[in-house]
Design a protein around this motif. Structure first.
Motif, PDB file in Angstrom:
ATOM      1  N   ARG A 130      59.974 -20.431  24.099  1.00 25.72           N
ATOM      2  CA  ARG A 130      60.235 -21.646  23.885  1.00 25.72           C
ATOM      3  C   ARG A 130      60.824 -22.110  22.495  1.00 25.72           C
ATOM      4  O   ARG A 130      61.101 -20.966  21.529  1.00 25.72           O
ATOM      5  CB  ARG A 130      58.508 -21.820  23.349  1.00 25.72           C
ATOM      6  N   PRO A 131      61.336 -22.883  22.087  1.00 24.05           N
ATOM      7  CA  PRO A 131      62.577 -23.912  21.209  1.00 24.05           C
ATOM      8  C   PRO A 131      61.574 -23.092  19.725  1.00 24.05           C
ATOM      9  O   PRO A 131      60.663 -24.133  19.409  1.00 24.05           O
ATOM     10  CB  PRO A 131      63.027 -25.189  21.243  1.00 24.05           C
ATOM     11  N   LYS A 132      62.114 -22.481  18.899  1.00 27.24           N
ATOM     12  CA  LYS A 132      61.545 -22.093  17.460  1.00 27.24           C
ATOM     13  C   LYS A 132      61.515 -23.035  17.143  1.00 27.24           C
ATOM     14  O   LYS A 132      60.656 -22.862  15.901  1.00 27.24           O
ATOM     15  CB  LYS A 132      61.677 -20.275  16.693  1.00 27.24           C
ATOM     16  N   GLN A 133      62.564 -23.811  16.761  1.00 29.00           N
ATOM     17  CA  GLN A 133      63.381 -24.872  15.621  1.00 29.00           C
ATOM     18  C   GLN A 133      62.074 -25.704  16.011  1.00 29.00           C
ATOM     19  O   GLN A 133      61.647 -26.344  14.874  1.00 29.00           O
ATOM     20  CB  GLN A 133      64.113 -24.941  15.899  1.00 29.00           C
ATOM     21  N   LEU A 134      61.135 -26.121  16.967  1.00 30.87           N
ATOM     22  CA  LEU A 134      60.519 -26.812  16.911  1.00 30.87           C
ATOM     23  C   LEU A 134      59.240 -26.617  16.903  1.00 30.87           C
ATOM     24  O   LEU A 134      57.292 -27.664  17.045  1.00 30.87           O
ATOM     25  CB  LEU A 134      59.993 -27.934  18.174  1.00 30.87           C
ATOM     26  N   LEU A 135      58.913 -25.221  16.629  1.00 31.37           N
ATOM     27  CA  LEU A 135      57.343 -24.831  16.174  1.00 31.37           C
ATOM     28  C   LEU A 135      56.562 -25.380  14.966  1.00 31.37           C
ATOM     29  O   LEU A 135      57.222 -25.896  14.553  1.00 31.37           O
ATOM     30  CB  LEU A 135      57.500 -23.641  16.031  1.00 31.37           C
ATOM     31  N   PRO A 136      55.275 -26.083  15.417  1.00 33.40           N
ATOM     32  CA  PRO A 136      54.298 -27.114  14.769  1.00 33.40           C
ATOM     33  C   PRO A 136      54.336 -26.441  13.573  1.00 33.40           C
ATOM     34  O   PRO A 136      53.942 -25.335  13.357  1.00 33.40           O
ATOM     35  CB  PRO A 136      53.304 -26.817  15.691  1.00 33.40           C
ATOM     36  N   GLY A 145      67.329 -21.039  10.297  1.00 35.26           N
ATOM     37  CA  GLY A 145      66.427 -21.944  10.797  1.00 35.26           C
ATOM     38  C   GLY A 145      64.971 -21.804  11.202  1.00 35.26           C
ATOM     39  O   GLY A 145      64.442 -22.409  11.199  1.00 35.26           O
ATOM     40  N   ASP A 146      64.769 -20.623  11.204  1.00 35.72           N
ATOM     41  CA  ASP A 146      62.889 -19.858  11.311  1.00 35.72           C
ATOM     42  C   ASP A 146      62.806 -19.183  10.078  1.00 35.72           C
ATOM     43  O   ASP A 146      61.986 -18.224  10.466  1.00 35.72           O
ATOM     44  CB  ASP A 146      63.433 -19.085  13.361  1.00 35.72           C
ATOM     45  N   THR A 203      63.744 -34.719  18.083  1.00 36.85           N
ATOM     46  CA  THR A 203      62.722 -34.279  17.112  1.00 36.85           C
ATOM     47  C   THR A 203      62.737 -34.124  15.923  1.00 36.85           C
ATOM     48  O   THR A 203      62.031 -34.789  14.922  1.00 36.85           O
ATOM     49  CB  THR A 203      61.746 -33.600  17.576  1.00 36.85           C
ATOM     50  N   VAL A 204      63.952 -33.842  15.165  1.00 37.14           N
ATOM     51  CA  VAL A 204      63.987 -33.251  13.680  1.00 37.14           C
ATOM     52  C   VAL A 204      64.880 -34.660  13.519  1.00 37.14           C
ATOM     53  O   VAL A 204      65.614 -35.026  13.531  1.00 37.14           O
ATOM     54  CB  VAL A 204      64.698 -32.044  13.324  1.00 37.14           C
ATOM     55  N   ASP A 205      64.160 -34.732  11.795  1.00 36.21           N
ATOM     56  CA  ASP A 205      65.361 -35.794  11.266  1.00 36.21           C
ATOM     57  C   ASP A 205      66.537 -35.077  10.214  1.00 36.21           C
ATOM     58  O   ASP A 205      66.342 -33.977   9.035  1.00 36.21           O
ATOM     59  CB  ASP A 205      64.094 -36.400  10.106  1.00 36.21           C
ATOM     60  N   THR A 206      67.655 -35.343  11.008  1.00 35.11           N
ATOM     61  CA  THR A 206      68.406 -34.643   9.742  1.00 35.11           C
ATOM     62  C   THR A 206      68.830 -35.281   9.685  1.00 35.11           C
ATOM     63  O   THR A 206      70.551 -35.302   9.001  1.00 35.11           O
ATOM     64  CB  THR A 206      69.972 -33.933  11.600  1.00 35.11           C
ATOM     65  N   LEU A 260      58.870 -26.752  12.450  1.00 34.82           N
ATOM     66  CA  LEU A 260      59.829 -25.009  12.253  1.00 34.82           C
ATOM     67  C   LEU A 260      60.941 -25.490  10.562  1.00 34.82           C
ATOM     68  O   LEU A 260      61.145 -25.436   9.500  1.00 34.82           O
ATOM     69  CB  LEU A 260      59.800 -23.996  12.892  1.00 34.82           C
ATOM     70  N   LEU A 261      62.114 -26.766  11.742  1.00 35.04           N
ATOM     71  CA  LEU A 261      63.165 -26.480  11.306  1.00 35.04           C
ATOM     72  C   LEU A 261      62.721 -27.521   9.714  1.00 35.04           C
ATOM     73  O   LEU A 261      63.696 -27.802   9.274  1.00 35.04           O
ATOM     74  CB  LEU A 261      64.487 -27.277  12.295  1.00 35.04           C
ATOM     75  N   ASP A 262      61.960 -28.540  10.103  1.00 36.38           N
ATOM     76  CA  ASP A 262      61.326 -29.617   9.036  1.00 36.38           C
ATOM     77  C   ASP A 262      61.670 -28.448   8.010  1.00 36.38           C
ATOM     78  O   ASP A 262      62.161 -29.873   6.565  1.00 36.38           O
ATOM     79  CB  ASP A 262      60.393 -30.622   9.606  1.00 36.38           C
ATOM     80  N   ALA A 263      60.884 -27.661   8.094  1.00 33.42           N
ATOM     81  CA  ALA A 263      60.528 -26.955   6.469  1.00 33.42           C
ATOM     82  C   ALA A 263      62.157 -26.643   6.028  1.00 33.42           C
ATOM     83  O   ALA A 263      62.063 -26.187   4.427  1.00 33.42           O
ATOM     84  CB  ALA A 263      59.671 -26.160   6.256  1.00 33.42           C
ATOM     85  N   VAL A 264      62.293 -26.032   6.700  1.00 31.87           N
ATOM     86  CA  VAL A 264      63.491 -25.660   6.406  1.00 31.87           C
ATOM     87  C   VAL A 264      64.883 -26.670   5.557  1.00 31.87           C
ATOM     88  O   VAL A 264      65.150 -26.621   4.307  1.00 31.87           O
ATOM     89  CB  VAL A 264      64.583 -24.941   7.324  1.00 31.87           C
ATOM     90  N   LEU A 265      64.882 -27.427   5.891  1.00 31.64           N
ATOM     91  CA  LEU A 265      65.335 -28.711   5.577  1.00 31.64           C
ATOM     92  C   LEU A 265      65.272 -29.113   4.487  1.00 31.64           C
ATOM     93  O   LEU A 265      66.276 -29.998   3.806  1.00 31.64           O
ATOM     94  CB  LEU A 265      65.834 -29.647   6.883  1.00 31.64           C
ATOM     95  N   ALA A 266      63.589 -29.348   4.362  1.00 25.94           N
ATOM     96  CA  ALA A 266      63.064 -30.007   3.294  1.00 25.94           C
ATOM     97  C   ALA A 266      63.313 -28.452   2.101  1.00 25.94           C
ATOM     98  O   ALA A 266      64.048 -29.725   0.987  1.00 25.94           O
ATOM     99  CB  ALA A 266      61.505 -30.308   3.395  1.00 25.94           C
ATOM    100  N   THR A 267      63.711 -27.364   2.369  1.00 26.68           N
ATOM    101  CA  THR A 267      64.243 -26.090   1.490  1.00 26.68           C
ATOM    102  C   THR A 267      65.562 -27.211   1.433  1.00 26.68           C
ATOM    103  O   THR A 267      66.177 -27.135   0.224  1.00 26.68           O
ATOM    104  CB  THR A 267      63.516 -25.403   1.780  1.00 26.68           C
TER     105      THR A 267
END
Length: 216
Positions: free
Chosen positions: A29-35, A112-113, A71-74, A41-48
């Motif tokens: 399953r898409p790991k970028q979108l894991l809660p 990204g993960d 799904t992700v705010d880019t 997951l990708l939200d947290a990386v982008l925040a960093t």
């Protein structure tokens, strides 16, 4: 006087390249979108990445790119779609490098993960890349890498003169081979703790979640 991690690199144009194009074959399953936390997951990386003070942030997507973008705010990212993501992360590095501003002095590779990376580590890594570190007698390196208590790990920073070699890489682990080949041009930044885990399997995901709970 501010510490290395508190001082943003001056007089240099920096970029962050987030590698998030994987197909998540082992996970299924898409790991970028894991809660993760209050998002995925990708939200947290982008925040960093946003906290690092980059002049430009490039996000390389491939597998599940449409779903990730929905799904992700880019916001603030230059999104690059890599149709060759199945050939390994080197293809995403090449695609991302092609999107950099022509005056970029250094690029930092972020996974990204791997949400456990800290912005202060990135800023210190760039300071090391640009200065060689306090009292350095070896000159300015072309590559800076984090040295954790259990070994080397991401993020990695590359000076502009290394971009052609980066763009020419092939395969999934080629960036580490480049570090071996250019050993005399590599500087390591001591970072407390162990290498932040990335996610390839369900067990990896449980470890990442455990680390988040431990930080609360």
């Amino acid at each position: 006087m501010p510490s290395l991690s508190e001082r943003p690199p001056a007089k240099h144009r920096t970029a962050g390249l987030i590698l998030a194009a994987g197909a998540s074959r082992r996970l299924g399953r898409p790991k970028q979108l894991l809660p993760y936390g209050h998002g995925v997951l990708l939200d947290a990386v982008l925040a960093t990445a946003r906290d690092c003070g980059f002049d430009q942030t490039v996000l390389a997507l491939g597998g599940s790119a449409g779903e990730v973008q929905r799904t992700v705010d880019t916001t603030g990212c230059r999104v690059v779609l890599n149709p060759d993501f199945g050939e390994g992360c080197s293809s995403s590095i090449a695609a991302g490098l092609a999107a950099l501003h022509p005056d970029t002095d250094a690029v930092v590779l972020l996974l990204g993960d791997q949400p456990g990376v800290r912005a202060e580590s990135v800023r210190a890594l760039l300071e090391l890349l640009f200065t060689g570190g306090p009292g350095s007698g070896r000159g300015v390196p072309g590559i800076a890498v984090c040295r954790y208590e259990d070994g080397l790990g991401h993020p990695l920073a590359f000076a502009r003169r290394m971009f052609p070699a980066l763009a020419a890489l092939h395969g999934d682990k080629a960036v580490w081979k480049l570090l071996e080949q250019r050993g005399d041009d590599v500087a390591a930044l001591p970072v407390p703790g162990t290498v932040p885990p990335d996610v390839d399997t369900e067990e990896d995901y449980r470890r990442v979640l455990a680390g988040l709970e431990g930080a609360l």
